[in-house]
Design an enzyme around this catalytic site. Sequence first.
Site, PDB file in Angstrom:
ATOM      1  CE  LYS A   1      -3.332   2.591   2.892  1.00 21.08           C
ATOM      2  NZ  LYS A   1      -4.170   2.606   4.108  1.00 21.08           N
TER       3      LYS A   1
ATOM      4  CG  ASP B   1      -5.500   7.866   4.788  1.00 20.66           C
ATOM      5  OD1 ASP B   1      -6.407   8.544   4.248  1.00 20.66           O
ATOM      6  OD2 ASP B   1      -5.713   6.830   5.462  1.00 20.66           O
TER       7      ASP B   1
ATOM      8  CE  LYS C   1      -6.709   8.631   8.220  1.00 20.91           C
ATOM      9  NZ  LYS C   1      -7.350   7.511   8.930  1.00 20.91           N
TER      10      LYS C   1
ATOM     11  CG  ASP D   1      -1.954   5.062   5.006  1.00 20.46           C
ATOM     12  OD1 ASP D   1      -1.830   3.978   5.599  1.00 20.46           O
ATOM     13  OD2 ASP D   1      -3.020   5.459   4.501  1.00 20.46           O
TER      14      ASP D   1
ATOM     15  CG  ASP E   1      -9.959   7.544   6.753  1.00 18.40           C
ATOM     16  OD1 ASP E   1      -8.885   7.488   6.121  1.00 18.40           O
ATOM     17  OD2 ASP E   1     -10.027   7.715   7.988  1.00 18.40           O
TER      18      ASP E   1
ATOM     19  CD  GLU F   1      -6.698   5.349   2.508  1.00 18.90           C
ATOM     20  OE1 GLU F   1      -7.694   5.473   3.245  1.00 18.90           O
ATOM     21  OE2 GLU F   1      -5.575   5.021   2.940  1.00 18.90           O
TER      22      GLU F   1
ATOM     23  NE  ARG G   1     -11.161  -0.948   3.676  1.00 21.59           N
ATOM     24  CZ  ARG G   1     -11.805  -1.140   4.825  1.00 21.59           C
ATOM     25  NH1 ARG G   1     -12.979  -1.758   4.842  1.00 21.59           N
ATOM     26  NH2 ARG G   1     -11.260  -0.729   5.956  1.00 21.59           N
TER      27      ARG G   1
HETATM   28  N1  BES Z   1      -4.355   4.340   6.964  1.00 26.06           N
HETATM   29  C1  BES Z   1      -5.536   4.124   7.714  1.00 26.06           C
HETATM   30  C2  BES Z   1      -5.340   3.069   8.799  1.00 26.06           C
HETATM   31  C3  BES Z   1      -4.625   3.517  10.041  1.00 26.06           C
HETATM   32  C4  BES Z   1      -5.236   4.356  10.956  1.00 26.06           C
HETATM   33  C5  BES Z   1      -3.376   3.044  10.325  1.00 26.06           C
HETATM   34  C6  BES Z   1      -4.574   4.719  12.105  1.00 26.06           C
HETATM   35  C7  BES Z   1      -2.724   3.380  11.483  1.00 26.06           C
HETATM   36  C8  BES Z   1      -3.319   4.232  12.379  1.00 26.06           C
HETATM   37  C9  BES Z   1      -6.651   3.631   6.804  1.00 26.06           C
HETATM   38  O1  BES Z   1      -6.648   4.139   5.513  1.00 26.06           O
HETATM   39  C10 BES Z   1      -7.935   4.066   7.433  1.00 26.06           C
HETATM   40  O2  BES Z   1      -8.151   5.245   7.512  1.00 26.06           O
HETATM   41  N2  BES Z   1      -8.741   3.115   7.864  1.00 26.06           N
HETATM   42  C11 BES Z   1      -9.962   3.411   8.516  1.00 26.06           C
HETATM   43  C12 BES Z   1     -11.003   2.446   8.000  1.00 26.06           C
HETATM   44  C13 BES Z   1     -12.394   2.798   8.437  1.00 26.06           C
HETATM   45  C14 BES Z   1     -12.855   4.060   7.729  1.00 26.06           C
HETATM   46  C15 BES Z   1     -13.288   1.641   8.096  1.00 26.06           C
HETATM   47  C16 BES Z   1      -9.747   3.239  10.015  1.00 26.06           C
HETATM   48  O3  BES Z   1      -9.060   2.316  10.416  1.00 26.06           O
HETATM   49  O4  BES Z   1     -10.251   4.073  10.758  1.00 26.06           O
HETATM   50 ZN    ZN Z   2      -4.848   4.717   4.769  1.00 26.97          ZN
HETATM   51 MN    MN Z   3      -7.677   5.999   5.408  1.00 27.01          MN
END
Ligand code: BES
Ligand code: ZN
Ligand code: MN
Length: 482
Positions: free
Chosen positions: A251, A256, A263, A274, A333, A335, A337
Site C-alpha cells: 500500500k 492519508d 480524519k 501510510d 477513509d 482508501e 483497500r
Molecule cells: N491508513 C488508515 C489506517 C490507520 C489508521 C493506520 C490509524 C494506522 C493508524 C486507513 O486508511 C484508514 O483510515 N482506515 C480506517 C477504515 C475505516 C474508515 C473503516 C480506520 O481504520 O479508521
Molecule cells: Zn490509509
Molecule cells: Mn484511510
Amino acid sequence: MKFQLQPLKLRTLIGEKTDVLLVFVPSDFKPAADTLSGWIDKTVQDGDFQGKLGSLLEIYRPHGLPCTRLMLLSLGQALAADIKENLGTVMTRLKACKPEQITLCFLTSVTPVILRTALSAVSDASYVYTTTKTKAQASSLKRVDVFAPLDQSVRDAFDQAVAAIKGVELAREWGNRPANHATPAQLAQAAKALAKLPKIRCKVLGSKEVVALGMGAFEAVAKGSDEPLRFIELRYQGGVKSDAPVVLIGKGITFDSGGISIKPAAEMDEMKFDMCGAASVLGVFHALGQLRPKINVIGLIPSCENLPSSRSVKPGDVVTSMSGQTIEVLNTDAEGRLILCDALTYAARFNPRAVVDIATLTGACVIALGDVRSGLFSNDETLSAALKQAGDAALDPCWPMPLDDDYAQGLKTSFADVANVAGRPGGAITAAKFLQRFAGQWPWAHLDIAGTAWKSGKAKGATGRPVGLLVAYLMTLADARA
Ligand code: BES
Ligand code: ZN
Ligand code: MN
C-alpha cells in the site's frame, strides 16, 4: 555501514584495534588457554562479572589492549528477545561515545536467530534520520565486525541478516520522509533506482495507463489530489522464467487525510506513514538484489495521496474496479483497500504461486494486536504457516486472524456489488474480507501492519517492518527449492 564476518581466533582478537570490543559471554563459558578468556574467567572468579543474563562489565582503555572499550555482556540462556533488549541498552549507553567501529565477538557457536538479533539491534540503535534536517549528524558507526566460530549456516545467516538490515534501513528511510518528500513520483524514482541492482527491473505506470487498465477504484482515490498517481511494478528474476513468482503488493498512500471523510487533526501527520507497506516492498527488493536467491518475485505498488477536493470521490459514489466488481465508497477513509483491490486483480497476469499484500490498513488492527504483531489474514494454510514462522524467526512476528464468511455480511449494499466498509466491530477482519473478494484463486495473504510499521510518541519513526519477515519467508522458499 559495513558489516564483516570473521572466524573467531581468540589469540588474535585481543589485538583488535576497535572503538568497542563487545564480547558475548555464554552462561556455560569455559576459558581456553588464551589471554582474553583467562581474563574473563578471572572477572567471574572475582565476582565482577556474573554469568547471569544482562550482566555487563565495561573497561575503558584496558591496559595493554588496543581497543578503546572492552565490554563483556552475559548472554544468559541466549534468548533472542533478551539479546535485543540488552544490546539495545548497551547501544544507548555508547551513543555519547560516537563509536566508528564496533566489534562483536561470540565465544561459542552462534545461532542464526541470535546473530540476526544482535546485528539488527546494532543497526536499529544507530539509524538516524537526516534527510530533511540541516544540522543532523548521521550515525558515527561505520563498521561492525563480527567474530564467531564459523560454518556455512552462520555465513548464510550473516549474509541474510545484513541484507535484511539494509532493506529495513531503506524502508525506514522512505517511511520517515514527509509526504512532500515522498510523493508517488519520488517512490517510483526510488523503485527505479533499485533496478540498478542485479536481476531487478522496474516499470512505472501513470494515470493514463491506470485508467486504460480499468483500475477505477485506485483512480477514484487518486483523483482528489493534484499529485499524480503512480503504479510501480518491480520484477526480481532469480529463478528460471517459468517459475511462478511470489507477488508482493505494498500500500503506497503517501498521505492519508481520509479524503472527504476527513480524519481529525490530532496525529494526522502520522498518515505520512501510510506508504510503509510500499516502503517494505522496496526494502525487500533491495535485499533480493543483495542475496540473489533462485526465485522470482514481483513487487506491485499502487501509490497516490488521499485528499479532499472538489474532484475527490464522495461517500456514496460507486466506482468500478479492474475486476469488474462495482464498489460503493461509503467512507473515503477506507482508501487502502480501494487501491489494493485493483493491484490484486492486476497480479493475476503473473500467474503467481502466492500473493502477499502489505498495508497499514486499519486502526482496528492496532486495537486488536497493538505494536507487537502484525495482523495475518490468509486463504491458504500453508502460506499462513510459512509467514507466521518467518515472522517468528526474524523477530518480526505476525498473528493469524480469522476470515469467516460471516464477517463479510456488513459489506453488503443495495447500490453496488460490495461496500468498502462494514461497521466498526472486527474492522481489521472486514477490511481483509473486502480484499479477499479480489484475491482470486491463488494462495493469498494480507499483512495489516498498521500497528507495527511505525512508532508514535517520542520515538516517532518507521520501523522497517515487515521487511525482516518477508526476507525470511522468501529465503525459505529459495532454500526449499535448492
Ligand atoms: N491508513 C488508515 C489506517 C490507520 C489508521 C493506520 C490509524 C494506522 C493508524 C486507513 O486508511 C484508514 O483510515 N482506515 C480506517 C477504515 C475505516 C474508515 C473503516 C480506520 O481504520 O479508521
Ligand atoms: Zn490509509
Ligand atoms: Mn484511510
